[in-house]
Enzyme design. Sequence first.
Site, PDB file in Angstrom:
ATOM      1  N   CYS A  17      35.190   1.240  19.188  1.00  0.00           N
ATOM      2  CA  CYS A  17      33.947   1.826  19.697  1.00  0.00           C
ATOM      3  C   CYS A  17      33.849   3.262  19.185  1.00  0.00           C
ATOM      4  CB  CYS A  17      33.957   1.805  21.220  1.00  0.00           C
ATOM      5  SG  CYS A  17      32.618   2.761  21.930  1.00  0.00           S
ATOM      6  N   LYS A  29      -9.763   1.587   7.035  1.00  0.00           N
ATOM      7  CA  LYS A  29      -8.595   0.780   7.378  1.00  0.00           C
ATOM      8  C   LYS A  29      -7.899   1.277   8.645  1.00  0.00           C
ATOM      9  CE  LYS A  29      -6.971  -1.928   4.421  1.00  0.00           C
ATOM     10  NZ  LYS A  29      -6.697  -1.919   3.011  1.00  0.00           N
ATOM     11  N   GLU A  81     -16.323 -14.262   4.596  1.00  0.00           N
ATOM     12  CA  GLU A  81     -14.863 -14.322   4.508  1.00  0.00           C
ATOM     13  C   GLU A  81     -14.334 -15.647   5.068  1.00  0.00           C
ATOM     14  OE1 GLU A  81     -13.877 -11.617   3.099  1.00  0.00           O
ATOM     15  OE2 GLU A  81     -11.758 -11.278   3.525  1.00  0.00           O
ATOM     16  N   ASP A  85      -9.220 -10.074   7.577  1.00  0.00           N
ATOM     17  CA  ASP A  85      -8.182 -10.198   6.566  1.00  0.00           C
ATOM     18  C   ASP A  85      -8.163 -11.634   6.069  1.00  0.00           C
ATOM     19  OD1 ASP A  85      -6.337  -9.130   4.977  1.00  0.00           O
ATOM     20  OD2 ASP A  85      -4.752  -8.969   6.482  1.00  0.00           O
ATOM     21  N   CYS A  93      33.472   3.209  29.329  1.00  0.00           N
ATOM     22  CA  CYS A  93      33.038   3.895  28.102  1.00  0.00           C
ATOM     23  C   CYS A  93      31.875   4.838  28.433  1.00  0.00           C
ATOM     24  CB  CYS A  93      32.592   2.866  27.056  1.00  0.00           C
ATOM     25  SG  CYS A  93      31.811   3.614  25.619  1.00  0.00           S
ATOM     26  N   CYS A 128      34.145   5.734  22.623  1.00  0.00           N
ATOM     27  CA  CYS A 128      35.379   5.897  23.404  1.00  0.00           C
ATOM     28  C   CYS A 128      36.625   5.533  22.592  1.00  0.00           C
ATOM     29  CB  CYS A 128      35.311   5.067  24.681  1.00  0.00           C
ATOM     30  SG  CYS A 128      35.381   3.288  24.393  1.00  0.00           S
ATOM     31  N   CYS A 142      31.877  -3.191  23.038  1.00  0.00           N
ATOM     32  CA  CYS A 142      32.946  -2.308  23.491  1.00  0.00           C
ATOM     33  C   CYS A 142      33.309  -2.840  24.865  1.00  0.00           C
ATOM     34  CB  CYS A 142      32.425  -0.879  23.593  1.00  0.00           C
ATOM     35  SG  CYS A 142      33.481   0.176  24.612  1.00  0.00           S
ATOM     36  N   TYR A 154     -21.104 -12.174   6.190  1.00  0.00           N
ATOM     37  CA  TYR A 154     -21.414 -10.753   6.379  1.00  0.00           C
ATOM     38  C   TYR A 154     -22.411 -10.193   5.367  1.00  0.00           C
ATOM     39  CZ  TYR A 154     -17.321 -10.550   3.241  1.00  0.00           C
ATOM     40  OH  TYR A 154     -16.424 -10.754   2.240  1.00  0.00           O
ATOM     41  N   LYS A 165     -13.327  -5.802   9.447  1.00  0.00           N
ATOM     42  CA  LYS A 165     -12.895  -6.160   8.098  1.00  0.00           C
ATOM     43  C   LYS A 165     -11.851  -7.269   8.272  1.00  0.00           C
ATOM     44  CE  LYS A 165     -11.484  -4.392   3.652  1.00  0.00           C
ATOM     45  NZ  LYS A 165     -10.499  -5.421   3.355  1.00  0.00           N
ATOM     46  N   SER A 204     -15.739  -4.773  -4.688  1.00  0.00           N
ATOM     47  CA  SER A 204     -14.722  -4.566  -3.653  1.00  0.00           C
ATOM     48  C   SER A 204     -15.076  -3.273  -2.923  1.00  0.00           C
ATOM     49  CB  SER A 204     -13.342  -4.486  -4.267  1.00  0.00           C
ATOM     50  OG  SER A 204     -13.329  -3.460  -5.210  1.00  0.00           O
ATOM     51  N   ASP A 206       0.835  -1.208   0.000  1.00  0.00           N
ATOM     52  CA  ASP A 206       0.000   0.000   0.000  1.00  0.00           C
ATOM     53  C   ASP A 206       0.863   1.248   0.000  1.00  0.00           C
ATOM     54  OD1 ASP A 206      -2.435  -1.147  -0.049  1.00  0.00           O
ATOM     55  OD2 ASP A 206      -2.827  -1.017   2.102  1.00  0.00           O
ATOM     56  N   GLU A 249     -18.619  -3.212  11.099  1.00  0.00           N
ATOM     57  CA  GLU A 249     -18.197  -4.591  11.372  1.00  0.00           C
ATOM     58  C   GLU A 249     -16.703  -4.744  11.107  1.00  0.00           C
ATOM     59  OE1 GLU A 249     -20.017  -7.256   8.267  1.00  0.00           O
ATOM     60  OE2 GLU A 249     -20.891  -5.346   7.685  1.00  0.00           O
TER      61      GLU A 249
END
Length: 680
Positions: free
Chosen positions: A424, A330, A192, A118, A447, A427, A442, A244, A116, A83, A38, A114
């Site tokens: 490092c 969403k 679904e 997946d 340090c 230090c 390190c 649904y 959604k 859709s 997306d 309701e």
Amino acid sequence: MEKREVKERIAKLKTEINHHRYLYHVLDKPEISDSAWDSLKHELAELEGKFSEFITPDSPTQRVGGQPLPSFNKVGHKVPMLSLEDVFNAEEFEDWLARISKIAPQNKLSFFGELKIDGFAVSLVYQKGVLSTGSTRGDGRVGEDVTENLKTIEAIPLSLRQPQTSEIKSIGLDPAKVGKIVDLGELEVRGEVFMTKAAFEKINQEQKRMGLAEYANPRNTAAGSIRQLDPAVAAKRNLSFLAYDLVTDLGQTDHAQEHLVLGWLGFKTDKYAQELKDKKSVSDFWDKIKEKRNKLAWEIDGLVISVNKNKIYTQLGVAGKAPRGAVAFKFPGQESTTCVKDIIIQVGRTGVLTPVAALEPVDIGGATVTRATLHNEDEIKRLDVRAGDTVIVQRAGDVIPDVVKVLINLRPKNSRLFVFPKNCPVCGGEVKRSAGEAAYKCINKKCPARHREGLYHFVSKKGFNIVGLGSEIVDKLVDNGLVKNPADFFKLEPKNLLELEGFAEISANKLVESVKKSKKVSLARFIYALGIIHIGEETANLLAMYFGNLKGLMSAGEDELQKVPGIGDKAAQSIKIWFENKDNKRLIAELLSCQIIIQSPPKISKKLAGKTFVLTGTLESLSRDDAKEKIRLMGGDVSSSVSKETDYVVAGENPGSKLGKAQSLGVKIISEKEFLRMAE
Ligand code: IVH
């Protein structure tokens, strides 16, 4: 970006999006998540919005839908399977409202909300009450006949339940008409198909056990199972179904009635679904479900909000491939794409050098993310991440965002390879990678970076929890020489703070007050705050519980430490070394001289002593870990499987097979409420 660069970027994005569309929608084998995808589409749409001359008819922004696979028989949908248009925030939702209000101005709109889910949309056609055809959406007009696969799903009734006359009458429908259609006519239901998170985890564990590749996500695993030619495969996948949409006209006048009738016909429906009187209720519902999202047994990616009254819904008509009367509201994506500006090294409290990607700021799930951890050198190599790359970043809960993947095709020519430093970066001291360990460390105990991280840790939420003392203020205190070691926090006075930039009388008093409050601290927090290597929150708790006071812990030998349940050799050794160190001894004395009150842990109630519990399903008021801890704290045991030795099975929502096992063994099954009463 120059115009030429925009054109190039658009071309690259189009190829990339199309590639992932194919993997996801046609092959059901995605390599990146929906939200990452997306996010690429979003970038493309934005660029095309600004430079419309670059929009081509084959752009992913110009198309909807997919094609049925040739290997199944085709099924025509009498009513097209549409859709939904997506909205991502309140503003876009309001835009949708404004648009439909223009078309249906005479109506006061009420909505139906309701989950959604997946999953994977299917249509079920019943002839004379018996399931005759189950099909996929396909391109919306023609789908694939997957009846035999759908029949393997227990949640799909093979024959319809005849609703009771009283039920039908209660919503003003005609029982004779409904009865006739159910018994003698054709009835179509849509819903679904999906896989619960638990079923998905189980199937992946099995894959792992057999050394096979793991599945990417429940949605695609569900879709892939339905598209298998062999129904035996689908049968093994433990799929679920929620209805649904009641397509057939039984006289229903709104969407809420449809859900009721679907339930009466024998379908599982969304129990959170409800009528929402106005836009404020929609927004409250969105907030509520978003909060619950992670606790649900299956994945959802938002809400479906429809105009409740069917008449208005129909009047609103269809725009393109989506009805105007409903939208997918969403939830913010948990993944996004962005660019890596640089790769930097952070030195932690224990000396570990962690590479971090400095990112072009990006919004993920409602928070701006500017950094993501790259974990270690091996992970950088595995990802092949370079400065300049476009990457997928994931944010899950409170954890530090992660780089999931590099989109190699978007790599610019001037990307920079990262070379892990030999010293490092703070230090300049030596760094070492011990055999078998992924991290470079390190090894300089003095340090400054390590020391500073130790101070952050000391005041942190799980430590002394000094409210208002974040890392920025700690930095100021250290940089101005006011704090050298943790005990110095307790010596601060308002007048010291007033010397610092950004402090005034009120804020200075407030912070000193807050420090004072934190002086009363539990033994577990005190131990955790010391930052002893290998001692995290959990182990600090165990130590506190075992010894009951600091003196006991300080004088314990390695043998005794090893006896503490849950403390291993490494931790025991580390504690011993820490308390033997001269500087640490001095620190403890100094802390105690600051009137710190260390509270011993409460005595353990033995209420559940000798009882073995098994947990199944999702608990509502507490997480599984909390429930386990509660049981253990009260002297009980928790087991992962039901046997004759089990005393109680605590059954939450959507319990698994453990429930059946408990029933067959005659083990007592209790609800969450009963359990809480027991453990009061
Ligand atoms: S209603 C006009 N309700 O979302 C389409 N769809 O983006 C009517 N979905 O293809 C669909 N949960 O696969 C509806 N409670 C729900 C849903 C739902 C998931 C899916 C469905 C549909 C897609 C549309």
